[in-house]
Write a protein that holds these residues in place. Structure first.
Motif, short mmCIF file in Angstrom:
data_model
loop_
_atom_site.label_atom_id
_atom_site.label_comp_id
_atom_site.label_asym_id
_atom_site.label_seq_id
_atom_site.Cartn_x
_atom_site.Cartn_y
_atom_site.Cartn_z
N ILE A 11 0.10 17.92 10.36
CA ILE A 11 -1.01 18.04 9.42
C ILE A 11 -1.68 19.39 9.63
CG2 ILE A 11 -3.15 17.00 8.57
CD1 ILE A 11 -2.28 14.37 9.94
N ARG A 40 -4.07 20.63 3.04
CA ARG A 40 -4.96 20.33 1.91
C ARG A 40 -5.39 21.59 1.16
NH1 ARG A 40 -10.13 18.57 5.55
NH2 ARG A 40 -10.61 20.64 6.32
N VAL A 110 -5.12 14.73 4.17
CA VAL A 110 -5.05 13.48 4.94
C VAL A 110 -6.47 12.96 5.13
CG1 VAL A 110 -4.51 12.51 7.21
CG2 VAL A 110 -2.89 14.06 6.08
N THR A 111 -6.68 11.71 4.79
CA THR A 111 -8.02 11.13 4.92
C THR A 111 -8.13 10.14 6.07
OG1 THR A 111 -7.37 9.56 3.22
CG2 THR A 111 -8.69 11.44 2.50
N SER A 112 -7.01 9.58 6.49
CA SER A 112 -7.07 8.60 7.58
C SER A 112 -5.75 8.52 8.34
CB SER A 112 -7.42 7.22 6.98
OG SER A 112 -7.09 6.21 7.88
N VAL A 113 -5.86 8.51 9.66
CA VAL A 113 -4.70 8.33 10.53
C VAL A 113 -4.99 7.10 11.40
CG1 VAL A 113 -3.31 9.33 12.39
CG2 VAL A 113 -4.20 10.80 10.55
N VAL A 123 -0.60 6.81 7.68
CA VAL A 123 -1.37 7.99 7.28
C VAL A 123 -1.66 7.91 5.80
CG1 VAL A 123 -1.34 10.52 7.13
CG2 VAL A 123 -0.30 9.36 9.10
N THR A 124 -2.93 7.96 5.44
CA THR A 124 -3.27 7.92 4.01
C THR A 124 -3.86 9.26 3.59
OG1 THR A 124 -5.33 6.86 4.63
CG2 THR A 124 -3.63 5.45 3.77
N THR A 125 -3.72 9.54 2.29
CA THR A 125 -4.15 10.84 1.79
C THR A 125 -5.08 10.66 0.58
OG1 THR A 125 -2.23 10.95 0.34
CG2 THR A 125 -2.01 11.97 2.50
N THR A 131 2.14 8.84 1.00
CA THR A 131 1.91 8.00 2.18
C THR A 131 2.95 8.37 3.22
OG1 THR A 131 3.37 6.27 1.37
CG2 THR A 131 1.03 6.02 0.88
N VAL A 137 2.47 12.19 15.07
CA VAL A 137 1.60 13.04 14.25
C VAL A 137 1.19 14.25 15.07
CG1 VAL A 137 -0.69 13.23 13.19
CG2 VAL A 137 0.70 11.20 12.75
N PRO A 304 -10.60 12.43 10.01
CA PRO A 304 -9.58 11.44 9.63
C PRO A 304 -8.99 10.66 10.81
CG PRO A 304 -9.18 13.55 8.54
CD PRO A 304 -10.24 13.79 9.56
#
Ligand SMILES: Cc1cc2nc3c(=O)[nH]c(=O)nc-3n(C[C@H](O)[C@H](O)[C@H](O)COP(=O)(O)OP(=O)(O)OC[C@H]3O[C@@H](n4cnc5c(N)ncnc54)[C@H](O)[C@@H]3O)c2cc1C
Length: 375
Positions: A11, A40, A110-113, A123-125, A131, A137, A304
């Protein structure tokens, strides 16, 4: 929506992420299938693509080359100093990405790991654009998205403009204003220089006196090493990272010497509180202000990673580039790796440790260890 099955997700495609990617490729891993790199930002360059137009490479800003950058046909050693640094770094990093065939996916934020049930990561974006379910990571997220703001009474009551370093675009935005520049690092000094003669009055506030030292390569190296050591000690202990400038001081470059001669480096001790119209000083005086530029440094941009327990503010236990308490998570460019030189060495080690972990499943990755170890 993109769904990736690559076992490794990097990331961030700044210097830290690109360095890791280079060394993964060196180890025979294929971009796209063995690892994916997302960013991003809209284009190449990492944080540099966002820096203000007047910032130039040169005396105050020296960037070390990424590993084997010459093979991409560029080197910062002879980079032009006329165009904005943002343009030069974006161009060079873009060529490097193409040379390595990295196909960085952007913009993907990436918003959440979070930990997945199988021991890997969910991993969400943003906008559910993609996805990822990687086993490993590599967080190479830098600090640009996380500028520090002080706990200062009355900050919300101040009616003037308040910006942080990443929001600064040009001195003309402050034409005719009474401006406070707060901070003792390279960014603050740059703002003082640019605002001189444009703002109607500029006042420089710092918490501590700034130590300027004569330019001396040996001293620079020594201070640099001391700073890396302090960063490493804090990271290993899981403490918040100390400010780099407080260890290294500021080198007396020709532009800074000119500023001193011009009387631009008269520091005022940090104010005690803000009112609607200005700052109350330590000696009880009052400084009327129209704008404040907070240039207080940055924290690692780890928002995140809260689901796996990481918080830059509280400190993260990081040793040799891996999160001690989160198997499978590496932090590239964090603490002792946060310089272009550190990023190269760190990238090589991280790539080796990623390969070792994928092979052995042992945490921390230990070359030579095998899956039989309890994990
Ligand atoms: C004003 C200023 C001047 C500096 N000058 C110098 C200098 O002259 N020389 C020098 O060596 N260093 C300098 N530094 C330090 C330099 O910026 C860092 O060494 C370098 O940018 C850090 O690289 P990095 O790869 O760790 O982070 P970055 O360059 O910040 O790259 C991180 C990348 O991760 C991406 N990212 C972050 N979060 C997410 C997410 N959630 N999802 C997807 N992508 C994400 C970002 O878009 C970014 O592209 C300077 C720093 C500042 C603030």
């Amino acid at each position: 929506m993109t769904h990736s099955t690559a076992p490794v997700l990097v990331i961030g495609a700044g210097q830290a992420g690109l360095s890791v990617a280079h060394h993964l490729v060196q180890r025979g891993m294929v971009p796209g299938s063995d690892f994916v790199i997302v960013d991003r930002g809209p284009g190449p360059g990492g944080a540099w693509q966002h820096r203000w137009d007047s910032l130039r490479l040169g005396d105050a800003h020296r960037i070390a080359d990424l590993p084997d950058m010459a093979a991409a046909g560029v080197s910062f050693a002879d980079a032009p100093t006329d165009p904005p640094a943002s343009a030069v770094v974006s161009d060079y990093y873009g060529r490097y990405e193409r040379h390595l065939d990295l196909h960085v996916r952007r913009p993907v934020a990436v918003t959440s790991v979070a930990r997945a049930a199988d021991g890997g990561f969910d991993v969400t974006t943003a906008d559910a654009a993609a996805t990822f379910r990687p086993r490993v990571v590599v967080a190479a997220v830098g600090t640009w998205g996380s500028p520090r703001l002080p706990e200062i009474p009355g900050r919300d009551s101040f009616r003037g403009a308040q910006i942080t370093t990443p929001e600064y675009r040009r001195a003309e935005d402050f034409a005719g204003m009474r401006v406070a520049v707060v901070g003792g690092g390279a960014s603050a000094l740059g703002f003082l220089r640019e605002l001189d003669g444009v703002a109607s009055r500029v006042t420089w506030f710092t918490r501590r006196p700034v130590v300027f030292h004569e330019r001396d390569e040996m001293l620079r190296t020594e201070l640099g090493r001391a700073s890396v050591r302090l960063q490493d000690d804090a990271a290993r202990a899981g403490k918040p990272l100390p400010s780099i400038v407080s260890t290294t001081g500021m080198p007396m470059t020709p532009p800074i010497a000119r500023m001193r001669r011009a009387g631009l480096l008269t520091r005022v001790p940090m104010f005690t509180r803000l009112t609607a119209d200005g700052a109350v000083l330590q000696d009880g005086g009052f400084e009327p202000l129209d704008a404040i530029i907070w240039a207080l440094g940055f924290d690692a941009d780890l928002g995140p990673f809260a689901p796996v327990g990481l918080s830059a503010r509280d400190g993260v236990r990081v040793a040799d580039g891996h999160a001690v308490d989160v198997p499978g998570l590496f932090l590239a460019g964090y603490g002792p790796q946060a310089s272009t030189i550190g990023a190269d060495r760190g990238g090589r080690r991280t790539a080796r440790d990623v390969a070792t972990y994928l092979r052995d499943g042992v945490w921390p990755p230990t070359p030579g260890a095998r899956r039989t170890a309890a994990n």
